[in-house]
Design a protein around this motif. Structure first.
Motif, short mmCIF file in Angstrom:
data_model
loop_
_atom_site.label_atom_id
_atom_site.label_comp_id
_atom_site.label_asym_id
_atom_site.label_seq_id
_atom_site.Cartn_x
_atom_site.Cartn_y
_atom_site.Cartn_z
N LEU A 266 16.15 -8.93 -52.32
CA LEU A 266 14.70 -9.26 -52.15
C LEU A 266 13.82 -8.25 -52.65
N LEU A 267 14.43 -6.94 -52.79
CA LEU A 267 13.51 -6.10 -53.62
C LEU A 267 13.45 -6.32 -55.12
N ILE A 268 14.46 -6.58 -55.45
CA ILE A 268 14.10 -7.07 -57.05
C ILE A 268 13.09 -8.34 -57.31
N TYR A 269 13.22 -9.20 -56.40
CA TYR A 269 12.47 -10.29 -56.40
C TYR A 269 10.93 -10.00 -56.16
N SER A 270 10.66 -8.97 -55.08
CA SER A 270 9.34 -8.37 -54.87
C SER A 270 8.73 -7.67 -56.22
N VAL A 271 9.78 -6.91 -56.66
CA VAL A 271 9.21 -5.94 -57.84
C VAL A 271 8.65 -6.88 -59.16
N ARG A 272 9.61 -8.00 -59.30
CA ARG A 272 9.44 -9.00 -60.30
C ARG A 272 8.13 -9.62 -59.90
N LYS A 273 7.91 -10.25 -58.85
CA LYS A 273 6.83 -11.04 -58.49
C LYS A 273 5.37 -10.21 -58.43
N GLY B 142 -14.62 -15.44 -70.02
CA GLY B 142 -15.32 -16.81 -69.61
C GLY B 142 -14.71 -17.96 -68.96
N GLU B 143 -13.43 -17.51 -68.95
CA GLU B 143 -12.49 -18.62 -68.15
C GLU B 143 -12.36 -18.47 -66.61
N GLU B 144 -12.42 -19.65 -66.04
CA GLU B 144 -12.13 -19.53 -64.53
C GLU B 144 -10.85 -19.25 -64.13
N ARG B 145 -10.52 -18.33 -63.21
CA ARG B 145 -9.21 -17.99 -62.71
C ARG B 145 -9.29 -18.01 -61.25
N THR B 146 -8.25 -18.20 -60.45
CA THR B 146 -8.21 -18.33 -58.92
C THR B 146 -7.01 -17.49 -58.60
N ALA B 147 -7.47 -16.60 -57.81
CA ALA B 147 -6.29 -15.26 -57.43
C ALA B 147 -6.27 -15.91 -55.90
N SER B 148 -5.21 -15.34 -55.28
CA SER B 148 -4.84 -15.48 -53.88
C SER B 148 -4.37 -14.31 -53.17
N GLY B 149 -4.34 -14.59 -51.75
CA GLY B 149 -3.73 -13.62 -51.08
C GLY B 149 -3.30 -13.95 -49.68
N LEU C 254 1.81 2.55 -56.57
CA LEU C 254 2.45 1.71 -57.36
C LEU C 254 3.46 1.00 -56.48
N ILE C 255 4.34 1.94 -55.67
CA ILE C 255 5.33 1.64 -54.69
C ILE C 255 4.79 0.36 -53.57
N ASN C 256 3.76 0.68 -53.15
CA ASN C 256 3.07 0.17 -52.08
C ASN C 256 2.70 -1.50 -52.82
N THR C 257 2.14 -1.28 -53.81
CA THR C 257 1.89 -2.49 -54.79
C THR C 257 3.19 -3.42 -55.01
N LEU C 258 4.09 -2.80 -55.42
CA LEU C 258 5.25 -3.57 -55.80
C LEU C 258 5.84 -4.20 -54.48
N LEU C 259 5.87 -3.64 -53.23
CA LEU C 259 6.41 -4.11 -52.23
C LEU C 259 5.49 -4.69 -51.22
N ASN C 260 4.33 -5.33 -51.77
CA ASN C 260 3.21 -5.62 -50.92
C ASN C 260 3.45 -7.32 -50.70
N ASN C 261 4.65 -7.73 -50.27
CA ASN C 261 4.81 -9.19 -49.55
C ASN C 261 5.93 -9.12 -48.58
N ALA D 247 -3.22 1.95 -48.83
CA ALA D 247 -3.38 3.02 -49.78
C ALA D 247 -3.87 2.55 -51.00
N VAL D 248 -3.40 1.29 -51.36
CA VAL D 248 -3.86 0.52 -52.71
C VAL D 248 -5.34 0.22 -52.95
N VAL D 249 -5.93 -0.10 -51.42
CA VAL D 249 -7.36 -0.34 -51.70
C VAL D 249 -8.01 0.66 -51.64
#
Length: 270
Positions: A159-166, A211-218, A24-31, A253-255
């Motif tokens: 920055l951490l608050i921004y990252s966690v919210r995002k 059945g809806e189309e979505r677009t994810a990004s990295g 969870l921590i790695n995910t929240l700080l992943n940017n 770790a997340v992967v």
């Protein structure tokens, strides 16, 4: 979500996974803001762990107290490791007598002209004679100006608050979502650089549970690692409007967690 009369809308059941805290921590700080926020907060904590004990808060602590003057004698003069405006700070230990009782205290200054035995003017608290300083000097080596360094951890926290919210929707996807394959659509260069290399956004499209189309990004500056990947996994929460996170752009770790614990919606484990 629209539906036709013959095919009623499917109902998604959340997965309710118990995701490990480190994932969870790695995910929240992943940017980049998460990385910078962690660095700034760490530097701020280290800085203040050193600075705070040396900051002179006497102006606040002694506000309203009555100080009187007496004469004292310098007992020792020692160099400290602290520089202010490139000037070395000295610690002057001195003694003084109030009502036939001898006291000792320490004052700090960049003055170099005092030696053992030098007579000095001492300001002491009438209510507590043990609180004293050499006139014109400080109780501690560093002035209140040092509090400007609060900017460092403050920026880190922001920055951490921004990252966690995002990244919080990605956490929800890990806990409640499903994984599906997505096809590469395009990549776009951003204005951000890492190690003097531009960061690119990579976009992948897929059809979701309804059945809806979505677009994810990295995002990554290691373009060569992703240029040849035409299909990859995305984990998303069908109950959320969040587009989903592309697995290969997540921390290691997340992967590892995803590929060991989350099954592709076609039933194959990755």
């Amino acid at each position: 979500m629209p539906k036709n009369e013959n095919n009623p809308r499917r109902v998604f059941a959340p997965q309710n996974r118990n995701v490990p805290l480190i994932v969870l921590i790695n995910t929240l700080l992943n940017n980049i803001p998460g990385l910078l926020g962690t660095i700034f907060l760490f530097l701020g904590i280290v800085t203040f762990a050193f600075l705070l004990p040396n900051v002179d808060f006497s102006g606040l602590a002694n506000y309203g107290k009555v100080f009187q003057k007496t004469e004292g004698v310098v007992v020792s003069a020692e160099k400290t490791s602290i520089h202010v405006n490139n000037d070395l700070t000295y610690a002057y230990k001195f003694s003084y007598t109030i009502e036939e009782k001898k006291y000792e205290a320490v004052s700090y200054s960049s003055k170099k002209d005092l030696v053992n035995g030098s007579k000095v003017a001492v300001n002491y608290s009438a209510a507590d004679p043990s609180t004293a300083r050499i006139e014109g000097m400080m109780f501690k080596p560093v002035g209140l100006w040092a509090l400007i360094f609060l900017i460092i951890p403050a920026v880190g926290i922001f920055l951490l608050i921004y990252s966690v919210r995002k990244n919080y929707p990605a956490v929800q996807a890990l806990k409640n979502g499903i994984m599906i394959r997505a096809e590469f659509v395009k990549k776009e260069e951003t204005n951000i650089k890492v190690k003097n290399r531009p960061v690119y956004n990579f976009y992948y499209k897929f059809t979701d549970f309804y059945g809806e189309e979505r677009t994810a990004s990295g995002s990554s500056h290691k373009v060569e690692s992703f240029d040849n990947i035409k299909e990859t996994e995305v984990i998303y929460n069908p109950a959320s409007s969040y587009s989903g996170c592309v697995v290969i752009f997540m921390p290691k770790a997340v992967v590892n967690y995803i590929r060991k614990n989350i099954i592709l919606c076609n039933g194959k484990r990755k």
